[in-house]
Scaffold this motif. Sequence first.
Motif, PDB file in Angstrom:
ATOM      1  N   SER A  19       0.823  -1.210   0.000  1.00 46.49           N
ATOM      2  CA  SER A  19       0.000   0.000   0.000  1.00 46.49           C
ATOM      3  C   SER A  19       0.857   1.259   0.000  1.00 46.49           C
ATOM      4  O   SER A  19       0.501   2.270  -0.618  1.00 46.49           O
ATOM      5  CB  SER A  19      -0.927   0.008   1.215  1.00 46.49           C
ATOM      6  OG  SER A  19      -1.817  -1.091   1.169  1.00 46.49           O
ATOM      7  N   PRO A  24      -0.448   3.075  -5.209  1.00 48.01           N
ATOM      8  CA  PRO A  24      -1.800   3.597  -4.953  1.00 48.01           C
ATOM      9  C   PRO A  24      -2.890   2.580  -5.281  1.00 48.01           C
ATOM     10  O   PRO A  24      -3.953   2.583  -4.664  1.00 48.01           O
ATOM     11  CB  PRO A  24      -1.889   4.811  -5.887  1.00 48.01           C
ATOM     12  CG  PRO A  24      -0.473   5.210  -6.153  1.00 48.01           C
ATOM     13  CD  PRO A  24       0.302   3.927  -6.156  1.00 48.01           C
ATOM     14  N   GLU A  76      -3.097   0.276  -2.409  1.00 48.63           N
ATOM     15  CA  GLU A  76      -3.642   1.036  -1.287  1.00 48.63           C
ATOM     16  C   GLU A  76      -5.163   1.091  -1.354  1.00 48.63           C
ATOM     17  O   GLU A  76      -5.853   0.842  -0.349  1.00 48.63           O
ATOM     18  CB  GLU A  76      -3.061   2.451  -1.291  1.00 48.63           C
ATOM     19  CG  GLU A  76      -3.563   3.293  -0.122  1.00 48.63           C
ATOM     20  CD  GLU A  76      -3.054   4.718  -0.195  1.00 48.63           C
ATOM     21  OE1 GLU A  76      -3.133   5.424   0.829  1.00 48.63           O
ATOM     22  OE2 GLU A  76      -2.599   5.143  -1.284  1.00 48.63           O
ATOM     23  N   LYS A  77      -5.697   1.382  -2.518  1.00 46.82           N
ATOM     24  CA  LYS A  77      -7.157   1.432  -2.673  1.00 46.82           C
ATOM     25  C   LYS A  77      -7.770   0.041  -2.501  1.00 46.82           C
ATOM     26  O   LYS A  77      -8.850  -0.109  -1.935  1.00 46.82           O
ATOM     27  CB  LYS A  77      -7.507   1.996  -4.043  1.00 46.82           C
ATOM     28  CG  LYS A  77      -7.178   3.472  -4.204  1.00 46.82           C
ATOM     29  CD  LYS A  77      -7.528   3.965  -5.593  1.00 46.82           C
ATOM     30  CE  LYS A  77      -7.171   5.438  -5.773  1.00 46.82           C
ATOM     31  NZ  LYS A  77      -7.481   5.916  -7.155  1.00 46.82           N
ATOM     32  N   GLN A 100       0.688   1.601 -10.872  1.00 43.16           N
ATOM     33  CA  GLN A 100       1.092   2.993 -10.648  1.00 43.16           C
ATOM     34  C   GLN A 100       2.355   3.102  -9.795  1.00 43.16           C
ATOM     35  O   GLN A 100       2.445   3.913  -8.869  1.00 43.16           O
ATOM     36  CB  GLN A 100      -0.056   3.784 -10.015  1.00 43.16           C
ATOM     37  CG  GLN A 100      -1.297   3.853 -10.890  1.00 43.16           C
ATOM     38  CD  GLN A 100      -2.444   4.604 -10.235  1.00 43.16           C
ATOM     39  OE1 GLN A 100      -2.242   5.443  -9.362  1.00 43.16           O
ATOM     40  NE2 GLN A 100      -3.667   4.299 -10.650  1.00 43.16           N
TER      41      GLN A 100
END
Length: 346
Positions: free
Chosen positions: A198, A202, A205-206, A260
């Motif tokens: 995370s 990104p 993380e989401k 990303q």
Amino acid sequence: MSSTPPIRISTPPIPTPPHRQLTRTPSTATLVISDFSKFTEGHKGTAICASGPNGKQSRFYLALFPKNSLTWVSNDVLVCLYFYDDDIEVKYRVAIVNGKREKRYCQEYHWRRCKKLGHHVAKFISRDEILDPENFCLVNDKLTIVCELDILTPDDIDQSKFSTLTADLSQLLQSSQFADTKLLVRGKEFPVHRAVLSARSPVFEKMFDHDCKEKINGVVDIDDLSQDVCEQFLKFIYADKVDDLEAMAPELLSAADKYQLDSLKNLCEHYLSSTLSIDTASRLLLLADTHQAKQLKCQCIDYITDHIAKVKLTDSWKTVTKARPELGIELLMNLSTKHEQLKGTV
């Protein structure tokens, strides 16, 4: 014969705030030794005074020994820097100044003084080199030594050389200790840590921030990477390095774009740009366009524009222009722009 200067241990200096910035110049001292050829025992020295990171004046004593009685061969001339304050770190440079006032045989040393050791001893240059007339170290048998000394602040110190973060996180990945999630890649499980993934991506993380199936089941199914590429992908996430970039750069670029991971994407673009050739340019252009690799795409377009006569004869060129006609239009526009620029210089 000079005697070794006494060492006085004083109260440690007041600590400097970690991020304090000071503008300062090195303290300089000059030591001149006459009749150097007769200087065979004892030592010669000079005092040095320098400002520390908190503005306090610190004292040092630089001594030159014509031969040593320590562990090096006796032909070496030694330098010794005596410290008069505790807990101080310095970088100092010692050089010979010849008759033309040129600095030669410059040596740089880096040392931190602790309470147990109040001096730093190092080999400087062999006595034979100084006495050799072809080296022009002596002027009328006089040796001139200059010393520049910096007291280091926390900002001057390269903290990265003391860091074990990369090694520690690599070990965490290899050991799987405290792993709380698995990446499932074509039948093989890779134990990982949600917090690490995370922090780096990104997308992850989401994924772990919401109640999606990957968070609930503790398994992320990845079917568009090979096991080898996933291994290198994770190595970069944990340790910021890739072992086999040459073989996996296109696949890693794709993974970096999907998740990303910009630092990995930039690394892949930089490497792939160095592989541009008549045969690879069209294929790399398609790869760059697919994964929004802007730097790589610009370099591909420029390369193809400069070598269009040869590139358009390759099979990969035909494949690219058929699959992505818009790329052909971009290339024509770039070619037209360069043509206009050349006309303007004539």
